[in-house]
Design an enzyme around this catalytic site. Structure first.
Site, PDB file in Angstrom:
ATOM      1  N   PRO A   4      18.167 -68.883   3.367  1.00 45.97           N
ATOM      2  CA  PRO A   4      17.710 -69.825   4.387  1.00 45.97           C
ATOM      3  C   PRO A   4      17.188 -69.180   5.670  1.00 45.97           C
ATOM      4  CG  PRO A   4      20.108 -69.820   4.234  1.00 45.97           C
ATOM      5  CD  PRO A   4      19.623 -68.886   3.178  1.00 45.97           C
ATOM      6  N   ASP A  39       6.273 -67.571   1.766  1.00 45.85           N
ATOM      7  CA  ASP A  39       6.158 -68.948   2.253  1.00 45.85           C
ATOM      8  C   ASP A  39       6.403 -69.047   3.745  1.00 45.85           C
ATOM      9  OD1 ASP A  39       5.967 -69.856  -0.255  1.00 45.85           O
ATOM     10  OD2 ASP A  39       8.017 -70.610  -0.402  1.00 45.85           O
ATOM     11  N   ALA A  73      19.245 -73.702   1.066  1.00 42.34           N
ATOM     12  CA  ALA A  73      19.453 -74.212   2.428  1.00 42.34           C
ATOM     13  C   ALA A  73      20.764 -75.003   2.545  1.00 42.34           C
ATOM     14  CB  ALA A  73      18.278 -75.086   2.836  1.00 42.34           C
ATOM     15  N   GLY A 126      11.626 -69.206   0.256  1.00 45.42           N
ATOM     16  CA  GLY A 126      12.777 -69.611   1.061  1.00 45.42           C
ATOM     17  C   GLY A 126      13.895 -70.157   0.183  1.00 45.42           C
ATOM     18  N   GLY A 127      15.133 -69.886   0.570  1.00 43.49           N
ATOM     19  CA  GLY A 127      16.276 -70.435  -0.162  1.00 43.49           C
ATOM     20  C   GLY A 127      16.351 -69.894  -1.570  1.00 43.49           C
ATOM     21  N   MET A 140      13.659 -81.576   3.095  1.00 48.46           N
ATOM     22  CA  MET A 140      12.331 -82.090   3.457  1.00 48.46           C
ATOM     23  C   MET A 140      12.396 -83.553   3.887  1.00 48.46           C
ATOM     24  SD  MET A 140      10.253 -80.418   0.268  1.00 48.46           S
ATOM     25  CE  MET A 140      11.524 -80.702  -0.961  1.00 48.46           C
ATOM     26  N   PRO A 189      59.978 -33.919  -4.639  1.00 45.83           N
ATOM     27  CA  PRO A 189      61.415 -34.235  -4.774  1.00 45.83           C
ATOM     28  C   PRO A 189      61.615 -35.698  -5.174  1.00 45.83           C
ATOM     29  CG  PRO A 189      60.986 -33.071  -2.713  1.00 45.83           C
ATOM     30  CD  PRO A 189      59.652 -33.365  -3.314  1.00 45.83           C
ATOM     31  N   LYS A 218       2.943 -73.367   2.723  1.00 44.19           N
ATOM     32  CA  LYS A 218       2.472 -74.732   2.872  1.00 44.19           C
ATOM     33  C   LYS A 218       3.428 -75.382   3.862  1.00 44.19           C
ATOM     34  CE  LYS A 218       3.121 -75.371  -1.883  1.00 44.19           C
ATOM     35  NZ  LYS A 218       3.131 -74.545  -2.844  1.00 44.19           N
TER      36      LYS A 218
HETATM   37  N1  SAH Z   1      13.907 -73.502  -2.035  1.00 45.44           N
HETATM   38  C1  SAH Z   1      14.428 -73.887  -0.757  1.00 45.44           C
HETATM   39  C2  SAH Z   1      14.030 -75.297  -0.380  1.00 45.44           C
HETATM   40  C3  SAH Z   1      12.575 -75.501  -0.209  1.00 45.44           C
HETATM   41  S1  SAH Z   1      12.176 -77.131   0.318  1.00 45.44           S
HETATM   42  C4  SAH Z   1      15.949 -73.720  -0.747  1.00 45.44           C
HETATM   43  O1  SAH Z   1      16.545 -73.509  -1.795  1.00 45.44           O
HETATM   44  O2  SAH Z   1      16.518 -73.800   0.338  1.00 45.44           O
HETATM   45  C5  SAH Z   1      12.064 -76.935   2.048  1.00 45.44           C
HETATM   46  C6  SAH Z   1      13.196 -77.612   2.748  1.00 45.44           C
HETATM   47  O3  SAH Z   1      14.372 -76.812   2.701  1.00 45.44           O
HETATM   48  C7  SAH Z   1      12.964 -77.826   4.216  1.00 45.44           C
HETATM   49  O4  SAH Z   1      12.171 -78.965   4.478  1.00 45.44           O
HETATM   50  C8  SAH Z   1      14.380 -78.031   4.724  1.00 45.44           C
HETATM   51  O5  SAH Z   1      14.840 -79.318   4.421  1.00 45.44           O
HETATM   52  C9  SAH Z   1      15.157 -77.066   3.852  1.00 45.44           C
HETATM   53  N2  SAH Z   1      15.423 -75.774   4.534  1.00 45.44           N
HETATM   54  C10 SAH Z   1      15.066 -74.569   4.113  1.00 45.44           C
HETATM   55  N3  SAH Z   1      15.509 -73.610   4.946  1.00 45.44           N
HETATM   56  C11 SAH Z   1      16.172 -74.242   5.933  1.00 45.44           C
HETATM   57  C12 SAH Z   1      16.865 -73.820   7.113  1.00 45.44           C
HETATM   58  N4  SAH Z   1      16.960 -72.534   7.435  1.00 45.44           N
HETATM   59  N5  SAH Z   1      17.422 -74.759   7.907  1.00 45.44           N
HETATM   60  C13 SAH Z   1      17.336 -76.055   7.580  1.00 45.44           C
HETATM   61  N6  SAH Z   1      16.692 -76.518   6.491  1.00 45.44           N
HETATM   62  C14 SAH Z   1      16.123 -75.634   5.670  1.00 45.44           C
END
Ligand code: SAH
Length: 456
Positions: A222, A245, A329, A298-299, A380, A43, A267
């Site tokens: 991270p 890593d 990170a 990482g990261g 780092m 409707p 490392k």
């Molecule tokens: N490729 C990575 C960095 C590698 S160099 C990225 O993009 O995050 C490694 C450094 O990253 C560490 O010494 C620290 O300074 C930093 N990092 C990585 N993961 C982290 C976390 N969960 N908390 C704090 N610092 C972090």
């Protein structure tokens, strides 16, 4: 089985939709996506719904439903909020053997709508038989993440080649073996990315010749596994072997395919480390053996991750590879700590800097870091914190500039120490901070108290 799932071809097919409100609108949208021609009867029909039906192939009939509306349609949906009308439509449709759906009334339906994941030509549908819309939505989201857009591109690729394949390999078994081998080859990823030309080379080769491996250089973020990208997860599920890593958290590693071989190549300052050259060599060696190698970093692989060096070797050796970015990170830690890296009032730029000394010395353009209104993130850097703060003050950065140290950012054990360039060293000394740690320097850190959602 409570229901039998079928996929209807509705292109150009007349369908009746009874109802003119919001629920009818949503059903109309779905049916139109499948190419149906709609006859909408109610409707009152909302202007929003009308705006969907501008094409002359659709019919809008503004009055109550009448049984003769069912003439010449192949499917019926009743989406009104009046139970009697819904019942009337259902009974009349069933009397004519027409498939009918009544929204939210399974007892009046002969078919129900599933939740749809549309990556046409790939279409997945999921249903809980009307028992739990929340569970249905949950499952849909799960499938949405598993079946990415790449599957649409891959589906088109395989579809376009199906006839040719049939002619070249008339034997079904052989054709299946060849296609399955393709799905295991680098051609799979190439087709997903739309590089049909490169993918083509892998389709139709003898499975034994396809024993070529590939490398996925993937950013693991991270630490919090929920920060992985969908693409990272997909490749983590395809890998035969993973080289990871020390920065890759256990929680992230848990998401790698169960039966993938795991090799630690980390490392960490002081540890016996796997040298970059031997990592590069391993990537090449495993890929040559036909394995799908996941290089989990990482990261983000391209932010202080030496990802560039690894793919350089792969390019030189002619090994197929993909690179998947990750949350670095700086952005991960900043978000979880409640420290925006830029802010209109405090910081107009941000720099990612390595605090790791090369040949025992950190050579940085310290005078460039002296201006306020910029955020400096040191990766780092914890070992050299004192040197970093002294250098910044010496080169003119205000001693009161706020500093945050974030340890194990984004993980449940995350710890934050906040201070300024003058007192952060002694504050950090007083705490046992776990690694990895990130240093954020800049006025934005002063927002930490107000914006942080976690206590430290
Ligand atoms: N490729 C990575 C960095 C590698 S160099 C990225 O993009 O995050 C490694 C450094 O990253 C560490 O010494 C620290 O300074 C930093 N990092 C990585 N993961 C982290 C976390 N969960 N908390 C704090 N610092 C972090």
């Amino acid at each position: 089985m409570d229901y039998f799932p079928l996929y209807f071809d509705l292109r150009g097919q007349p369908c009746l939709l009874v109802g003119g409100g919001e629920i009818a609108y949503r059903k109309a949208e779905l049916l139109l996506r499948a190419g149906a021609e709609l006859k909408v009867v109610a409707p009152v029909i909302s202007s929003r719904l009308r705006s969907l039906l501008v094409s002359h192939t659709h019919e809008i009939i503004e009055r109550a439903f009448e049984p003769h509306d069912l003439e010449n349609v192949i499917l019926v949906v009743s989406a009104t909020d009046v139970r009697e009308v819904n019942e009337q439509v259902s009974i009349a449709a069933k009397a004519r053997q027409l498939p009918v759906n009544v929204v939210d009334s399974p007892d009046l339906c002969s078919f129900i709508f599933p939740a749809v994941i549309d990556r046409s030509p790939v279409i997945a549908a999921v249903s809980t038989g009307g028992r739990s819309p929340v569970l249905t939505r949950w499952l849909r989201e799960l499938l949405e993440s598993l079946i990415g857009d790449g599957y649409a591109v891959l589906g088109r690729f395989l579809g376009e080649r199906r006839n040719d394949m049939k002619q070249t390999w008339p034997d079904v078994q052989e054709r299946r073996r060849i296609t399955e081998a393709f799905m295991q080859s680098p051609g799979f990823g190439l087709a997903m990315q739309g590089d049909y030309q490169a993918a083509e080379k892998y389709l139709g080769q003898h499975p034994d010749d396809l024993m070529q491996g590939e490398v996925y250089v993937v950013g693991a973020g991270p630490g919090d596994p929920d920060l992985l990208t969908l693409k990272a997860l997909q490749l983590m599920q395809r890998a035969d072997v993973v080289l990871y890593d020390s920065l890759v958290s256990d929680a992230v590693l848990d998401r790698v395919r169960r039966d993938a071989r795991r090799e630690y190549v980390g490392k960490r300052g002081g540890d016996t480390s796997t040298s970059q050259t031997s990592i590069n060599d391993l990537l090449v060696q495993y890929a040559r053996q036909g394995e799908r190698v996941l290089r989990l970093k990482g990261g983000d692989p391209f932010v202080f991750g030496r990802g560039g060096e690894e793919i350089e070797t792969l390019v030189d050796e002619g090994i197929p590879f993909q690179v998947v970015p990750g949350i670095t990170a700086a952005t991960g830690c900043a978000a979880y700590a409640g420290i925006p890296l830029t802010h209109r009032d405090y910081s107009q730029s941000v720099r990612f800097v390595t605090g790791h000394p090369k040949d025992g010395e950190v050579r940085l353009e310290w005078q460039e870091f002296a201006h306020a209104n910029q955020t400096i993130v040191f990766y780092m850097g914890l070992g050299g914190l004192e040197r970093i703060t002294c250098n910044l003050i010496e080169h003119g950065r205000a001693p009161q500039t706020p500093v945050a140290i974030i340890a194990k950012g984004t993980l449940p054990e995350q710890q934050i120490v906040v201070g300024n360039l003058e007192d952060i060293v002694s504050k950090v000394r007083a705490k046992q901070l776990a690694r990895p740690t990130l240093i954020i320097v800049g006025e934005v850190v002063s927002l930490y108290d107000r914006l942080s959602r976690q206590s430290t």
